[in-house]
Enzyme design. Sequence first.
Site, short mmCIF file in Angstrom:
data_model
loop_
_atom_site.label_atom_id
_atom_site.label_comp_id
_atom_site.label_asym_id
_atom_site.label_seq_id
_atom_site.Cartn_x
_atom_site.Cartn_y
_atom_site.Cartn_z
N LYS A 31 0.86 -1.18 -0.19
CA LYS A 31 -0.04 0.13 0.07
C LYS A 31 0.61 1.21 0.09
O LYS A 31 1.79 1.19 0.63
CB LYS A 31 -0.89 -0.06 1.17
CG LYS A 31 -2.18 1.09 1.45
CD LYS A 31 -2.75 0.97 2.27
CE LYS A 31 -4.07 2.05 2.53
NZ LYS A 31 -4.81 1.72 3.91
N SER A 41 -9.66 1.88 2.76
CA SER A 41 -8.84 2.61 2.08
C SER A 41 -7.68 1.70 1.42
O SER A 41 -7.20 2.06 0.36
CB SER A 41 -7.99 3.88 2.92
OG SER A 41 -7.15 3.09 3.80
N SER A 91 -9.84 -0.48 7.26
CA SER A 91 -9.31 -0.37 5.81
C SER A 91 -8.83 -1.68 5.18
O SER A 91 -8.28 -1.41 4.00
CB SER A 91 -8.26 0.92 5.94
OG SER A 91 -9.13 2.23 6.13
#
Length: 476
Positions: A78, A153, A177
């Site tokens: 990420k 996210s 997330s």
Amino acid sequence: MTAPGVREIAAAVRCGERRAVAVTEAALAAIGARESGPDRLNAFLSWDAECALRAARAVDALAPVARGPLAGVPVAIKDNICTADQPTTCASRMLAGFRSGYDATVVRRLRAAGAIIIGKTNLDEFAMGSSTENSAFGPTRNPLDAAGGPGGSSGGAAAAGGAGLGPAALGSETSGSIRQPAAFCGVVGIRPTYGRVSRYGVVAFCSSLDQVGPIAADVRDAALLLRVVAGRDARDATSVARPLSELDEPGAAAAGLVVGIPQEYFPSELDPGVARICADAVARLRDLGAEIRSISLPHTEHAIPTYYVLAPAEASSNLARFDGVRFGARAPDPISIRELYEESRARGFGPEVKRRIVLGSYILSSGYYHRLYARAQQVRGLIADDFRRVFASGVDVLFSPTAPTPAFRFGEKTENPYEMYLSDVFVTPSSLAALPSLSLPIGRLGNLPVGGQFIADQWHERVLLRAAAALEESYR
């Protein structure tokens, strides 16, 4: 044919059946094919074939006995987790083109285990969002529905896994997330106990909640990644030394486990299809020998309001450093220091980040700190007490839906932020309580996956993985 997973790739590379270079080339080819053209998935913000292949060649050059537990395994990261050889942008114009001078601890541990860092994945800007629509570089598509979002996210990391663009990824969570996008994309996502995994090198959003965790195709692959990245780190004072034997290969046995079903997580307005699939999962756990017990977590309804007091407050403090002077894009030709700050932050941050900074600054302002922030901390304690009481009563693990609905479509919730926030209603309470939790696929509504969530007591990842592996086995 199912793509090879983490354990299969690592075993083949360690014994010489496959070369890390060949595995990496295949992953890069898949990413290039899916991320080119107008219909691209947009799961990856960057990837560097030269760096990845150089790392793969280094793994192949080692003697087989020296190749690590993740030998040759491509892992996506990420893009709020620092990597020295690829950009770290947090999907924000504020950090466009930024390169860190060092690797995050979790990245260093992956490399030491033989993993190949294959690329950086898309996210909601600075990890603020639940749909990956807040990225400055465009939204990520759900790999199973081009009109739908992947959640957020960590939507890019989950979408990459759901699309088969790599066997594993690392995401981060403040409040669901990892788990929510894992549920929307049909993969497994784990949020470890707060402190189990180092946050050094992770761009801070909400420091008291942020936690890194793995995303993979199945429970055992995710458990292996967690075992590699977990452990005490002298650079992170919040990390804790716990025996890693707790994370040994999970046994797929639910017999003897007491599984609690929180009444508050199955409201009457829950999507009927999600409720039906979860009821089937509960029946499977009972058939596997688990005792099913109805329990109550009475402060659940306060979790979302509590989170949206605490998280913006911490975000407003953490993001103060991005001012065009110390970090971040700098406004051109400012006429004063005030204009430099204002223009740099106005240009660099997107609407959701600005909303949370303003809200957080208000919460922390004189006259409101005790009325809002301090009270939210007290409610957070009550939510944690609910879980402690349940686990003290003999319950081993809790089961619930991961999200109240399958993946929603682009734009469906962007006009109403509160509706967007409610998509995390089942994942937020355990985040506030610093508990380990996991989402795994338990069925589909049409072509969209439905995720089931397990929650365990602090540091009890082993029982979490045991229950999840048992349920996963029942679908095979």
